[in-house]
Write an enzyme that holds these catalytic residues in place. Structure first.
Site, PDB file in Angstrom:
ATOM      1  CB  ALA A 156      38.116  35.767  23.137  1.00 51.67           C
ATOM      2  NE  ARG A 175      42.250  45.966  25.064  1.00 53.46           N
ATOM      3  CZ  ARG A 175      41.723  46.029  26.283  1.00 53.46           C
ATOM      4  NH1 ARG A 175      41.284  47.181  26.748  1.00 53.46           N
ATOM      5  NH2 ARG A 175      41.660  44.979  27.048  1.00 53.46           N
ATOM      6  CG  HIS A 184      35.577  36.687  38.742  1.00 51.71           C
ATOM      7  ND1 HIS A 184      35.747  38.009  38.380  1.00 51.71           N
ATOM      8  CD2 HIS A 184      34.260  36.539  39.015  1.00 51.71           C
ATOM      9  CE1 HIS A 184      34.570  38.630  38.433  1.00 51.71           C
ATOM     10  NE2 HIS A 184      33.649  37.759  38.811  1.00 51.71           N
TER      11      HIS A 184
HETATM   12  C1  GAR Z   1      41.041  39.510  43.437  1.00 49.38           C
HETATM   13  O1  GAR Z   1      39.952  39.294  44.296  1.00 49.38           O
HETATM   14  C2  GAR Z   1      40.703  39.086  42.025  1.00 49.38           C
HETATM   15  O2  GAR Z   1      39.852  37.982  41.967  1.00 49.38           O
HETATM   16  C3  GAR Z   1      40.011  40.319  41.512  1.00 49.38           C
HETATM   17  O3  GAR Z   1      40.802  41.369  41.980  1.00 49.38           O
HETATM   18  C4  GAR Z   1      41.329  41.000  43.249  1.00 49.38           C
HETATM   19  C5  GAR Z   1      42.814  41.307  43.243  1.00 49.38           C
HETATM   20  O4  GAR Z   1      43.340  41.252  44.534  1.00 49.38           O
HETATM   21  N1  GAR Z   1      39.896  40.273  40.078  1.00 49.38           N
HETATM   22  C6  GAR Z   1      38.811  40.634  39.412  1.00 49.38           C
HETATM   23  O5  GAR Z   1      37.823  41.120  39.943  1.00 49.38           O
HETATM   24  C7  GAR Z   1      38.866  40.393  37.919  1.00 49.38           C
HETATM   25  N2  GAR Z   1      37.567  40.312  37.352  1.00 49.38           N
HETATM   26  P1  GAR Z   1      44.919  41.325  44.758  1.00 49.38           P
HETATM   27  O6  GAR Z   1      45.450  42.471  43.877  1.00 49.38           O
HETATM   28  O7  GAR Z   1      45.072  41.639  46.215  1.00 49.38           O
HETATM   29  O8  GAR Z   1      45.510  40.013  44.373  1.00 49.38           O
END
Ligand code: GAR
Length: 209
Positions: free
Chosen positions: A143, A68, A110
């Site tokens: 982080a 990683r 998020h």
């Molecule tokens: C969004 O709703 C973003 O907030 C979420 O993935 C989706 C991406 O949509 N992210 C997470 O859940 C991160 N923890 P997109 O690819 O259509 O922009």
């Protein structure tokens, strides 16, 4: 005061938030433009959206690196080669390590009202908990998992018949608008961070949403 004209956007999926940023930055007065799009996997619509917009792309897969820490260094180097002023994690489903976080401000979005329901299943977890309102959060990454200083949030009501997909789509409609607004304001007005308080612009008491 930091400013954010050059954006590197990171994606793992459909990239509709990326598309919203690409669309907004077509207008020079927006103040920011996407100079590259990075991903942790190939064959995703987010990369296709970047290609259609003529924006350079790169892919750094975890499994192509022995550890990683090697991946962390590799993706930081790929990002750095585009000299961004802000990195936007827009549906990028990996936690970025110190090589990226120490070098660049990273904005994350998020689909829940943090600090509730962090992680990869924010919408599913909120529904399972039975909340009546949820929403979206734009935050600076640290982080931890979705634990950085909050820049902006908006509320979305949970409806009786919602399933995860329907609710997530309704959240994403709000999320795209909020992300575009916040990135644009950060680019045009700059921002400061003091502890957990993020302030956009330099007007006293103003700017933080
Ligand atoms: C969004 O709703 C973003 O907030 C979420 O993935 C989706 C991406 O949509 N992210 C997470 O859940 C991160 N923890 P997109 O690819 O259509 O922009």
């Amino acid at each position: 005061m930091s400013k954010a004209g050059r954006l590197v956007v990171l994606v793992s999926g459909s990239g509709t938030n990326l598309q919203a940023l690409l669309d907004a930055s077509a207008d020079p007065s927006y103040g920011a433009r996407v100079v590259a799009v990075g991903a942790d996997r190939e064959g995703i619509e987010g990369l296709a959206r970047a290609a259609r917009a003529g924006v350079p792309t790169f892919v750094e897969k975890l499994r192509d690196h022995p550890t990683r820490a090697d991946w962390d260094r590799a993706i930081a180097a790929r990002i750095a080669s585009y000299e961004p002023e802000l990195v936007v994690s827009a549906g990028f489903m990996k936690i970025l390590g110190a090589p990226t976080l120490d070098a660049f401000p990273v904005l994350n979005t998020h689909p829940a009202l943090l600090p509730s329901f962090p992680g990869a299943h924010g919408v599913r977890d909120a529904l399972a908990h039975g909340v009546k309102v949820t929403g979206c959060t734009v935050m600076l990454a640290d982080a931890g998992v979705d634990s950085g200083p909050i820049v902006a949030q908006e509320v979305v009501r949970v409806l009786a018949d919602d399933d995860e997909a329907v609710l997530h789509e309704r959240i994403k409609t709000v999320e795209r608008r909020l992300l575009v607004e916040i990135v644009g304001r950060m680019a045009r007005e700059g921002w400061t961070v003091s502890g957990r308080t993020v302030r956009i612009g330099n007007q006293p008491g103003g700017g933080s949403t």
